[in-house]
Design an enzyme around this catalytic site. Sequence first.
Site, PDB file in Angstrom:
ATOM      1  N   SER A 235       0.833  -1.200   0.000  1.00 21.75           N
ATOM      2  CA  SER A 235       0.000   0.000   0.000  1.00 21.75           C
ATOM      3  C   SER A 235       0.869   1.252   0.000  1.00 21.75           C
ATOM      4  CB  SER A 235      -0.912   0.023   1.242  1.00 21.75           C
ATOM      5  OG  SER A 235      -1.774  -1.082   1.274  1.00 21.75           O
ATOM      6  N   SER A 273      -3.563  -3.617  -3.071  1.00 21.38           N
ATOM      7  CA  SER A 273      -2.841  -2.409  -2.675  1.00 21.38           C
ATOM      8  C   SER A 273      -3.820  -1.323  -2.257  1.00 21.38           C
ATOM      9  CB  SER A 273      -1.981  -1.897  -3.838  1.00 21.38           C
ATOM     10  OG  SER A 273      -1.238  -0.768  -3.457  1.00 21.38           O
ATOM     11  N   ASP A 275      -4.131   2.405  -1.975  1.00 18.90           N
ATOM     12  CA  ASP A 275      -3.458   3.606  -2.480  1.00 18.90           C
ATOM     13  C   ASP A 275      -4.375   4.798  -2.214  1.00 18.90           C
ATOM     14  OD1 ASP A 275      -1.327   1.978  -3.874  1.00 18.90           O
ATOM     15  OD2 ASP A 275      -3.108   1.288  -4.942  1.00 18.90           O
TER      16      ASP A 275
END
Length: 355
Positions: A235, A273, A275
């Site tokens: 991340s 992830s 983000d």
Amino acid sequence: MDRMRLRDLGITIGRFKTGKYNSITDIQGVKVGHVTLSHETDDGRKVQTGVTAILPHSDNIFQEKVVGNSYIINGFGKTVGTIQLQELGVIESPILLTNTFSVPAVWEGTIRYLLDQNPQIGTTTGTANVIVGECNDGYLNDIRGLHVKPEHAHQAIVSAASGIVEEGCVGAGTGMSCLGYKGGIGTSSRMADFGERQYTVGAFVLSNFGERKDLRIPGGGLLETEDREKMPDGSIMMILATDAPLNDRQLKRLAKRASFGLSRTGSYAAHGSGDIVIAFSTAHRIPHEWPSNQGTLSFNFLREDGRFISQLFEMSVDAVEEAIWNSICKATTTEGNHGRIREEIPYQIFAGPSS
């Protein structure tokens, strides 16, 4: 020997100049504080984690809020506070960063800080919206040990300072990995003229994404080196600050541009992830308690004539990209839990004259 930042290697990104510190603290009033936890427990577990606090200004943030917004590139994350931020467009607490399982403890430490400052919270004026972002440092850190406590969040807030910001393996970045190497905390800034005024954008990142095969060298190409083992998707938390007078809608537009700086380094926002971008402006303060005879507030905001707002977008993209590289370049080889080691990036892979 101290690790170097990207510009120390002779590599620059973009056409705009940086602020004095090339940091988010080039925005007047913004402060950053870290608490780093790096030790071994009595039963041999490695603690590599911490807390980082970003303060939009030095006064009572609950009483004098700043305009803000957030943007989710990929939502595999456990942040708190962003729903109300998107709804109301104001930030009323320090922004805290930590590891995934420590979000509750950091939230508690921050709310206790706000309660100490503001006796009316929860009695005569409702509650407070605390913002906490996270990345998963479980590859290096004993994340199940829940080593971050509420007092660490309080310590990060009260120790926050302006000026030079520590980067790499510090605070929330202590146990993070990025693009197959050691990652962590990084920051950068850009300054430019807007007519008769000069405005600054500062980027701050907690980097913990990607594999070595994804890494794209600034000004070059793919590294084309595989990781020794498959890493989680990881991340990144990205914070954008500016002294340009932007409203919350404009700040969301600014936050979206962080995705371009992120992608330049090699990220494609993988399935797992998280983000996430948080953006704020220090140009105006929103009082918590309005005068009884005042029903409206009037502020001036940057006009969206194309040239000025686009220039701000470009500055943000460049600052995010460089902040990510600073987070990697400043990080040092770290031994973590289960004997795992995340190596610092070798400067030889860069094309700069000092590499």
